[in-house]
Each structure stands twice: as structure tokens, then as C-alpha cells.
Design an enzyme around this catalytic site. Sequence first.
Site, short mmCIF file in Angstrom:
data_model
loop_
_atom_site.label_atom_id
_atom_site.label_comp_id
_atom_site.label_asym_id
_atom_site.label_seq_id
_atom_site.Cartn_x
_atom_site.Cartn_y
_atom_site.Cartn_z
N ARG A 121 0.88 -1.17 0.00
CA ARG A 121 0.00 0.00 0.00
C ARG A 121 0.92 1.21 0.00
O ARG A 121 1.70 1.42 0.93
CB ARG A 121 -0.91 -0.01 1.24
CG ARG A 121 -1.63 1.30 1.43
CD ARG A 121 -2.75 1.24 2.44
NE ARG A 121 -3.88 0.52 1.91
CZ ARG A 121 -5.10 0.52 2.44
NH1 ARG A 121 -5.33 1.23 3.53
NH2 ARG A 121 -6.07 -0.16 1.89
N HIS A 172 -7.36 0.63 -6.45
CA HIS A 172 -7.55 -0.24 -5.28
C HIS A 172 -8.20 -1.54 -5.78
O HIS A 172 -9.36 -1.84 -5.46
CB HIS A 172 -8.44 0.47 -4.25
CG HIS A 172 -8.40 -0.11 -2.88
ND1 HIS A 172 -7.59 -1.19 -2.53
CD2 HIS A 172 -9.08 0.22 -1.73
CE1 HIS A 172 -7.77 -1.47 -1.26
NE2 HIS A 172 -8.66 -0.65 -0.76
N GLN A 196 -10.08 -4.16 -3.49
CA GLN A 196 -11.38 -3.74 -2.98
C GLN A 196 -12.48 -4.01 -4.02
O GLN A 196 -13.56 -4.50 -3.69
CB GLN A 196 -11.35 -2.24 -2.63
CG GLN A 196 -12.64 -1.75 -2.02
CD GLN A 196 -12.92 -2.36 -0.66
OE1 GLN A 196 -12.08 -2.28 0.23
NE2 GLN A 196 -14.08 -2.96 -0.49
N ASP A 235 -17.29 6.80 -1.44
CA ASP A 235 -16.03 6.67 -0.70
C ASP A 235 -15.81 7.99 0.03
O ASP A 235 -16.51 8.98 -0.22
CB ASP A 235 -14.90 6.38 -1.71
CG ASP A 235 -13.58 6.02 -1.06
OD1 ASP A 235 -13.53 5.83 0.17
OD2 ASP A 235 -12.57 5.95 -1.79
N CYS A 256 -16.25 1.16 0.58
CA CYS A 256 -15.06 0.36 0.90
C CYS A 256 -14.67 0.47 2.37
O CYS A 256 -13.97 -0.39 2.88
CB CYS A 256 -13.90 0.76 -0.01
SG CYS A 256 -13.37 2.46 0.17
N ARG A 288 -13.23 -9.07 1.58
CA ARG A 288 -11.83 -8.76 1.25
C ARG A 288 -10.97 -9.99 1.53
O ARG A 288 -10.09 -10.37 0.75
CB ARG A 288 -11.34 -7.58 2.09
CG ARG A 288 -11.87 -6.22 1.67
CD ARG A 288 -11.30 -5.75 0.34
NE ARG A 288 -9.84 -5.66 0.33
CZ ARG A 288 -9.14 -4.63 0.80
NH1 ARG A 288 -9.74 -3.58 1.30
NH2 ARG A 288 -7.80 -4.64 0.74
N1 NVA Z 1 -10.05 6.30 -1.40
C1 NVA Z 1 -9.68 5.92 -0.06
C2 NVA Z 1 -9.88 4.46 0.14
C3 NVA Z 1 -9.57 3.97 1.52
C4 NVA Z 1 -9.71 2.48 1.64
C5 NVA Z 1 -8.23 6.30 0.17
O1 NVA Z 1 -7.41 6.12 -0.74
O2 NVA Z 1 -7.90 6.76 1.26
N1 CP Z 2 -11.15 -0.55 2.42
C1 CP Z 2 -9.88 -0.56 2.87
O1 CP Z 2 -8.95 -0.76 2.10
O2 CP Z 2 -9.77 -0.37 4.20
P1 CP Z 2 -8.43 -0.10 5.04
O3 CP Z 2 -7.92 1.26 4.63
O4 CP Z 2 -8.85 -0.18 6.46
O5 CP Z 2 -7.43 -1.17 4.67
#
Ligand code: NVA
Ligand code: CP
Length: 320
Positions: A109, A136, A139, A235, A275, A303
Site C-alpha cells: 500500500r 484499489h 477492494q 467513498d 469500501c 476482502r
Molecule cells: N479512497 C480511499 C480508500 C480507503 C480504503 C483512500 O485512498 O484513502
Molecule cells: N477498504 C480498505 O482498504 O480499508 P483499510 O484502509 O482499512 O485497509
Amino acid sequence: MKPGYSLMKHYLQFKDFRAEEYAYLFERARIIKSRFKNYERYTPLSDRTLAMIFEKASTRTRVSFEAGMYQMGGSVVHLTTGDSQLGRSEPIEDSARVISRMVDLVMIRTFGQDKLNRFAAHSRVPVINGLTNEFHPCQILADLFTYLEHRAPVGAKGYDLDCLKGKVVAWVGDGNNMANTWLQAAEILGFTVHVSTPSGYEVDAKVAGISNPDCFKVFKNPLDACRGAHLVTTDVWTSMGYEAENEARLKAFADWCVDAEMMAAAQPDALFMHCLPAHRGEEVTAEVIDGPQSVVWDEAENRMHVQKALMEYLLLGRIG
Ligand code: NVA
Ligand code: CP
């Protein structure tokens, strides 16, 4: 080189796999989930190690990969920017060369997709995108599986992905990593995304990496995007890495809150997904996310099941 690596695949964005591979993965996820629910041991990754690298915060991604790997008999190594040399400017290419000599699989990540791509280019083992600024994919894998679980019959070969053709997914909110990934999924699986974002936060087909402009339609008014939709999803207004823009976003996104009126404009049996983490009263009302059309808890749980199928596929290839 361990068996299977000669056909090494990465999962860096949704379009890395074909529709037929998704059909396979959803069927494996269905079987793996059913074994888990029946307390059946399934440990095909007993000598394998997953390295998880987090340069941004996480709850679901960490727990789902970590628990999933242990359930499959494997081990995990958890690294963050702060507690590794990644935070002290070791080149990502060198980190990839070293880490991938010691583990079997890597999940990352991070911020820019470019960083993930550079890691993958120097890795000896498969690399999974656990979220970047642009995409992502894990997800959306879970979201589609959740939709199928709730809305598709199971045939002799599992879910028939043709049932997704012609469906409408309403995306209300930021043209972000989730929105881009939905566009890739629509292009591969034949549904349409109705996108409504505030001005200045639109999706960009080039960034999303899609070539078929018909896989999405843009709506100024979020209510119009929801009309007739089979799935309504949103989101956070401010994704990780964009916190400096938070104040401006709070103002710009005020009308992009999924509420009961938007759900009423969708199909009567439309599902709601998010998500997570969610901010009730911002991108969604409590009434919707905690209401009967919301499947967010199944979505979060899934997930783990889809990622177990993904890890199995990347490490062992097709089973049977
Ligand atoms: N769009 C959000 C998703 C979090 C799971 C982010 O990137 O923070
Ligand atoms: N949806 C998701 O990726 O959640 P986290 O940021 O908690 O991993």
C-alpha cells in the site's frame, strides 16, 4: 526458483486479469469462503511468506491479508515506512530486490502507482496492489464478489459473469482510486459506471487506464447518476495522501452525500457499498449505510475471502 514462478503474475491494477480469470477467482473465493464458514482447514500455503508493506494506514487490508495468509497455513511480515529503511530513503528498487529474495509474495500500500510498478519490476515474486493513489483492485474484487453473492445464481461453474453485463453502478463522490478501478472493472466485465463528482474532482479516463469511453457516463447531479442503478457506491471525500485539501473538499463535496432520496432513485433492489472507513453525515447518511440495502459488512469480510483466492492463484496457479 519455486514451482509456479515461471508464470509469475503481478496484480497491480484491475485490468491485469481477464474476465475469464475473474470468473475463476470468484469461484475459488466462493469455495474458500464456504470452507472457512464450515471450519474446514485449508492450508495450501503452508511454507509461504507474505510481506505486507504499508506506507499508508489500514485496518481491513492488513487484517484481511494477515488473517487470510495464516488461515492458509502461511506467515506474514509486516513493514511500514516508519519502521523500515523505506522511510530512510532506501531506493524502492533495492527494497524490492532484497525483500523478494526472502518471501514468496508481496502486498504494498503506497502513494503513486509508479512506486508500486517500480517495486514489481525489480521483484522476483508476485506483487499485489493493496491501494495506491490511482487504484484499489483488491477492494473492487471484493465488491464484485459481494454483488454476485447477493444478486447472482450459482451455476455449475460458479457465477456467470455475463449477469454483470448491462448493469449500472452509480459512483457518487471523488474521482479517486476506487472510481478509477470501477472504470477498469466496467470495461472488462461489460457494465456501466454512472459517475457524479464535484467539478474539479472528475475521473480521468487516461489516469484510469481505460480505452472504451462507453464504460462510464458522467452526471452533474448525483441523484441523476443513481437513477436506475443496480449498485450505489461512494467513498471518503478526502483520500489518504490528500489531507491538506480536506477543508476545500468538505465544501466542494457537500452535495455528494448518498442519502435515502438517491437510494430511492436507484433500482428497488439496489445495493449500497462503501469500501470503508466511512464518515456518516459526509459521503453517506447513517440511514443508508446502516439501512437494509447496505452490504458493507459483507463487503469488508469478503476482502479476506477474495484475497485468499488471489494469493492462491498467484502462488499456486489454477487448482484442479
Ligand atoms: N479512497 C480511499 C480508500 C480507503 C480504503 C483512500 O485512498 O484513502
Ligand atoms: N477498504 C480498505 O482498504 O480499508 P483499510 O484502509 O482499512 O485497509
